[in-house]
Scaffold this active site. Structure first.
Site, short mmCIF file in Angstrom:
data_model
loop_
_atom_site.label_atom_id
_atom_site.label_comp_id
_atom_site.label_asym_id
_atom_site.label_seq_id
_atom_site.Cartn_x
_atom_site.Cartn_y
_atom_site.Cartn_z
N GLY A 199 3.18 2.83 10.80
CA GLY A 199 4.03 3.99 10.61
C GLY A 199 4.75 4.46 11.85
O GLY A 199 5.34 5.53 11.86
N SER A 241 3.48 -2.49 10.19
CA SER A 241 4.93 -2.27 10.07
C SER A 241 5.71 -3.55 9.78
O SER A 241 6.76 -3.81 10.38
CB SER A 241 5.49 -1.60 11.34
OG SER A 241 4.97 -0.28 11.47
N HIS A 265 -9.43 0.77 5.72
CA HIS A 265 -8.11 1.07 6.28
C HIS A 265 -8.26 2.07 7.42
O HIS A 265 -9.11 2.97 7.37
CB HIS A 265 -7.18 1.62 5.19
CG HIS A 265 -5.75 1.71 5.61
ND1 HIS A 265 -5.28 2.72 6.42
CD2 HIS A 265 -4.69 0.90 5.35
CE1 HIS A 265 -3.98 2.53 6.63
NE2 HIS A 265 -3.61 1.45 5.99
N ASN A 282 0.85 -1.19 0.00
CA ASN A 282 0.00 0.00 0.00
C ASN A 282 0.89 1.24 0.00
O ASN A 282 1.48 1.59 1.02
CB ASN A 282 -0.91 -0.02 1.24
CG ASN A 282 -1.75 1.24 1.36
OD1 ASN A 282 -1.96 1.97 0.39
ND2 ASN A 282 -2.24 1.51 2.55
N TRP A 283 0.96 1.90 -1.15
CA TRP A 283 1.83 3.07 -1.26
C TRP A 283 1.25 4.32 -0.60
O TRP A 283 1.94 5.31 -0.44
CB TRP A 283 2.10 3.38 -2.74
CG TRP A 283 3.08 2.44 -3.38
CD1 TRP A 283 3.62 1.31 -2.84
CD2 TRP A 283 3.64 2.55 -4.70
NE1 TRP A 283 4.48 0.72 -3.72
CE2 TRP A 283 4.51 1.45 -4.88
CE3 TRP A 283 3.48 3.45 -5.74
CZ2 TRP A 283 5.22 1.25 -6.06
CZ3 TRP A 283 4.18 3.25 -6.92
CH2 TRP A 283 5.05 2.17 -7.07
N LYS A 284 -0.02 4.29 -0.25
CA LYS A 284 -0.70 5.46 0.32
C LYS A 284 -0.51 6.65 -0.64
O LYS A 284 -0.54 6.46 -1.85
CB LYS A 284 -0.19 5.72 1.74
CG LYS A 284 -0.32 4.50 2.64
CD LYS A 284 -0.02 4.78 4.10
CE LYS A 284 -0.18 3.49 4.90
NZ LYS A 284 0.02 3.74 6.35
N GLU A 299 -4.59 -4.87 11.07
CA GLU A 299 -3.60 -3.80 11.18
C GLU A 299 -3.76 -3.09 12.53
O GLU A 299 -4.60 -2.21 12.66
CB GLU A 299 -3.73 -2.80 10.02
CG GLU A 299 -5.18 -2.40 9.67
CD GLU A 299 -5.26 -1.07 8.97
OE1 GLU A 299 -4.27 -0.66 8.35
OE2 GLU A 299 -6.31 -0.42 9.06
N GLU A 325 -6.72 4.62 8.26
CA GLU A 325 -6.63 6.04 7.88
C GLU A 325 -7.92 6.52 7.22
O GLU A 325 -8.33 7.67 7.40
CB GLU A 325 -5.43 6.25 6.95
CG GLU A 325 -4.12 6.09 7.69
CD GLU A 325 -2.94 5.76 6.79
OE1 GLU A 325 -1.85 5.54 7.34
OE2 GLU A 325 -3.11 5.71 5.56
N GLY A 362 3.30 -1.26 4.23
CA GLY A 362 3.24 0.19 4.04
C GLY A 362 4.56 0.74 3.55
O GLY A 362 4.91 0.62 2.38
N GLY A 363 5.33 1.35 4.45
CA GLY A 363 6.56 2.03 4.07
C GLY A 363 7.54 1.17 3.30
O GLY A 363 8.19 1.63 2.35
#
Length: 249
Positions: free
Chosen positions: A172, A211, A94, A9-11, A166, A96, A232-233
């Protein structure tokens, strides 16, 4: 046999150059054929990614969808539009989206149904905050989020959903649930699914989405009820994402 899924997931990150880098790297990578891999870039990059990933094992995903098929919804995208770009997976629920854009359980359900109706696969995200974990409410929060969707789906629809656990406190932040903590929640989710249908529960894929990175992926993925990761990151770095995919046993 549950086929592992690693989804990146690049967001609101990435670039055309990064799309090309992933396409080039994964066209040459030596990867197991018994694993599904997907990248979920921002919507403007879907067309470029569809082309760049054509000769790779990467599936394409999207980060959100509007539940309506069309209409006066400026800035939104429908499931049928996503399908025209070869999208296979779509995130829904998600943390967010829930916290920043106030998508409640009803909104999550509506989006899940729209994704399923378009023949796509929803990745339903569920998870608890740090306060909820500290209060001992992890299982209640997570399972209520699962039930809010699964209670409204029929037996055929349920088997086409992927669930990603999650823990919000581990997204993050660099903090990660221990493999044992993650496994305990995944086991509770699978037991909950068994109340609907034991066969469905045994085949539905459960991902960990807090993470996960190249350093801890193998240990997390070795847990019996963790069938992949929502990354994610680490999914923004070709080498890191590739290493996570290669760590699937």
């Amino acid at each position: 046999m549950r086929v592992p899924l690693i989804a990146g997931n690049w967001k609101m990150n990435g670039s055309l150059a990064l799309v090309e880098q992933f396409g080039q790297a994964f066209s040459k990578a030596n990867l197991s054929s018994s694993i599904d891999m997907a990248i979920l870039p921002p919507l403007p990059y879907l067309a470029a990614a569809q082309t760049a990933f054509e000769e790779t094992p990467l599936w394409l995903g999207a980060q959100t969808v509007n539940p309506e098929p069309s209409g006066a919804y400026t800035g939104e995208v429908s499931a049928s539009m996503l399908s025209e770009f070869g999208v296979r997976y779509v995130l829904v629920g998600h943390s967010e989206r829930r916290s920043l854009y106030y998508e409640d359980d009803q909104a999550v359900l509506a989006r899940t149904q729209a994704i399923l109706n378009a023949g796509l696969t929803p990745i339903l995200c569920v998870g608890e905050t740090l306060a909820e974990r500290d209060e001992g409410r992890t299982e209640a929060i997570v399972l209520n989020q699962v039930k809010a969707v699964f209670d409204a789906l029929d037996a055929r629809e349920r088997q086409h959903v992927v669930i990603a656990y999650e823990p919000v406190w581990a997204i993050g932040t660099g903090r990660t649930a221990t493999p044992e903590q993650a496994q305990a929640v995944h086991a509770a989710i699978r037991a909950c699914l068994g109340d609907y249908d034991e066969q469905m529960a045994s085949t539905l894929r459960l991902l960990y989405g807090g993470s996960m990175k190249r350093e801890n992926a193998a240990e997390l993925l070795a847990q019996p009820d963790i069938d992949g990761g929502l990354i994610g990151g680490a999914s923004l770095k070709v080498d890191d994402f590739l290493a996570i995919c290669q760590s699937v046993g």
